[in-house]
Motif scaffolding. Structure first.
Motif, PDB file in Angstrom:
ATOM      1  N   VAL A  68       0.855  -1.190   0.000  1.00 11.30           N
ATOM      2  CA  VAL A  68       0.000   0.000   0.000  1.00 11.30           C
ATOM      3  C   VAL A  68       0.891   1.239   0.000  1.00 11.30           C
ATOM      4  N   GLN A  69       0.353   2.328  -0.441  1.00 16.11           N
ATOM      5  CA  GLN A  69       1.100   3.574  -0.495  1.00 16.11           C
ATOM      6  C   GLN A  69       0.368   4.656   0.299  1.00 16.11           C
ATOM      7  N   ASP A  70       1.152   5.637   0.689  1.00 13.34           N
ATOM      8  CA  ASP A  70       0.601   6.865   1.281  1.00 13.34           C
ATOM      9  C   ASP A  70      -0.062   6.667   2.636  1.00 13.34           C
ATOM     10  N   ILE A  71       0.319   5.645   3.387  1.00 12.75           N
ATOM     11  CA  ILE A  71      -0.087   5.544   4.791  1.00 12.75           C
ATOM     12  C   ILE A  71       1.152   5.846   5.626  1.00 12.75           C
ATOM     13  N   PRO A  72       1.205   6.995   6.290  1.00  9.69           N
ATOM     14  CA  PRO A  72       2.421   7.384   7.007  1.00  9.69           C
ATOM     15  C   PRO A  72       2.817   6.413   8.115  1.00  9.69           C
ATOM     16  N   VAL A  73       1.822   5.857   8.820  1.00 11.67           N
ATOM     17  CA  VAL A  73       2.120   4.991   9.970  1.00 11.67           C
ATOM     18  C   VAL A  73       1.257   3.739   9.909  1.00 11.67           C
ATOM     19  N   ILE A  74       1.891   2.573  10.023  1.00 12.58           N
ATOM     20  CA  ILE A  74       1.175   1.300  10.097  1.00 12.58           C
ATOM     21  C   ILE A  74       1.685   0.550  11.323  1.00 12.58           C
ATOM     22  N   GLU A  75       0.789   0.251  12.265  1.00 17.34           N
ATOM     23  CA  GLU A  75       1.157  -0.488  13.473  1.00 17.34           C
ATOM     24  C   GLU A  75       0.745  -1.951  13.346  1.00 17.34           C
ATOM     25  N   ILE A  76       1.583  -2.838  13.886  1.00 14.59           N
ATOM     26  CA  ILE A  76       1.271  -4.260  13.956  1.00 14.59           C
ATOM     27  C   ILE A  76       1.337  -4.665  15.418  1.00 14.59           C
ATOM     28  N   ALA A  77       0.235  -5.135  15.980  1.00 12.81           N
ATOM     29  CA  ALA A  77       0.172  -5.449  17.403  1.00 12.81           C
ATOM     30  C   ALA A  77      -0.601  -6.748  17.618  1.00 12.81           C
ATOM     31  N   HIS A  78      -0.565  -7.235  18.842  1.00 15.02           N
ATOM     32  CA  HIS A  78      -1.264  -8.472  19.170  1.00 15.02           C
ATOM     33  C   HIS A  78      -2.743  -8.198  19.416  1.00 15.02           C
ATOM     34  N   GLY A  79      -3.561  -9.159  18.995  1.00 14.71           N
ATOM     35  CA  GLY A  79      -4.997  -9.101  19.260  1.00 14.71           C
ATOM     36  C   GLY A  79      -5.535 -10.512  19.381  1.00 14.71           C
TER      37      GLY A  79
END
Length: 404
Positions: A68-79
């Motif tokens: 993907v483009q143009d997403i300044p911040v992407i978080e990956i966390a537990h769920g």
């Protein structure tokens, strides 16, 4: 199966709730508890097209982040189950079940969060931070990273002057836990420029990062995800194995340091409280007989020499540096205080002054461990001040002449 941190976390929480710690130590305990409860924060940073998403996918061992483009911040966390959240530029938040694909990303998304039922994310979270071409935005994002991250992986093909200027302002305590990652190393190797680029960056890396890792990210992803078993040869040759090992070691080191400091804090105050409660009504009979005034203990002379050697070593090591490296000074002070405490255990048990010095030294060593949480210049100054005070007390006890 319980996590090895859980007993320490539970004991520390109980001690804080029970007001076991003196007020000046309570804040340290609260910060330690916060460190132990949350996952290690790993930031993957770089300019557009530097291979950030692919690197996170490689570390996770799955294609979690789509192209993907143009997403300044992407978080990956537990769920507990896969879920996607999107924050738009107007403040709106959109939630969707399951992982997201590129086509699922709403327009004007400024931040995305992906939650996965992956146990590895209980130990660390990842955040991908893209740096735009706008200088103000770049500086703002790098400043945010330094406030949030425990470990930084800076992705780049060349680490050019723009990137170097941005990284130069990052605090040393972050630099000491960060890696420069040369992504798409296979392309650079095919062009015959990889080794030259590594050699050119070595002087910068030695001052600005913990280590440099060249990595062929796509090959590393293939090694981990192409079949049911890891392709060990490809995993190693791609550079993935070395980078994964380096990141894992930093995470483990941080966890161990936090746990050791929490255990030290608990030992100091929880056991001390128990000891006071269980003291006999009169302890006059159990105190050792004092030694005669003026008697000499050679251990104190050795302790003075140790402190002087420590001072000389630090002066020699840091005299030519423009800025002192706070964390290294703190480590040296902690090491010296621990050695001093061990040395003073050999003093005459009848020498009450020496025994008091031993207790003071142990307290100072424990306090320095807490200073390491700060890892800044003020904490380093406090640690050096403690050593100077100990040197003064030992010199007095040994009958040595005062030194300026």
């Amino acid at each position: 199966m319980s996590h090895p941190l859980e007993p320490v976390v539970q004991r520390l929480q109980s001690a804080l709730e029970g007001d076991v710690f003196p007020s000046e130590w309570h804040q340290w305990g609260t910060r330690l508890l916060d460190h132990l409860r949350k996952p290690v924060q790993v930031a993957v940073v770089g300019m557009h097209g530097s291979g950030k998403s692919a690197l996170i996918n490689m570390l996770l061992g799955q294609q979690a982040i789509p192209r993907v483009q143009d997403i300044p911040v992407i978080e990956i966390a537990h769920g507990l189950k896969p879920r996607s959240l999107f924050e738009l530029d107007d403040g709106t938040c959109i939630r969707r079940s399951g992982e997201f694909q590129a086509r699922d990303v709403p327009e004007n998304t400024v931040r995305a969060r992906l939650e996965l039922d992956d146990d590895s994310l209980l130990r660390q979270n990842f955040v991908e931070v893209g740096l735009s071409d706008n200088a103000g935005h770049q500086a703002s994002m790098v400043n945010w990273i330094t406030q949030w991250a425990d470990i930084v992986l800076w992705c780049t093909e060349s680490f050019d002057e723009t990137e170097q200027r941005l990284w130069a302002g990052v605090p040393d305590d972050i630099k000491d836990h960060s890696f420069l990652v040369l992504t798409m190393a296979d392309r650079q190797m095919m062009r015959g420029v990889l080794q030259q680029r590594i050699e050119e960056l070595e002087p910068i890396v030695s001052e600005e990062f913990l280590c440099l890792y060249p990595i062929a990210t796509e090959q590393a992803i293939t090694a981990r995800t192409a079949g049911p078993n890891l392709n060990h040869a490809l995993w190693k040759s791609s550079g993935g194995e070395q980078l994964m090992s380096g990141v894992s070691q930093q995470i483990e080191n941080g966890r161990t340091a936090d746990m050791d400091q929490a255990q030290m804090l608990l030992n100091k105050f929880v056991r001390e409280a128990d000891r006071i409660v269980n003291l006999p009504a009169s302890n006059a009979d159990v105190r050792p007989a004092a030694v005669k005034p003026g008697s000499k203990d050679p251990t104190l002379e050795s302790a003075l020499k140790l402190l002087q050697d420590c001072a000389n070593d630090m002066l020699a090591e840091y005299a030519n540096q423009k800025e002192p490296q706070a964390e290294k000074i703190l480590n040296k002070c902690v090491e010296s205080a621990n050695r001093l405490a061990e040395m003073l255990q050999a003093t005459d048990p009848r020498d009450l002054m020496a025994q008091d010095l031993q207790l003071d030294t142990e307290d100072s060593a424990e306090m320095m461990l807490l200073f390491q949480l700060e890892r800044d210049e003020d904490a380093a100054v406090d640690a050096v001040t403690l050593l100077l005070q100990l040197k003064k007390e030992i010199a007095h006890a040994a009958g040595a002449p005062k030194q300026s």
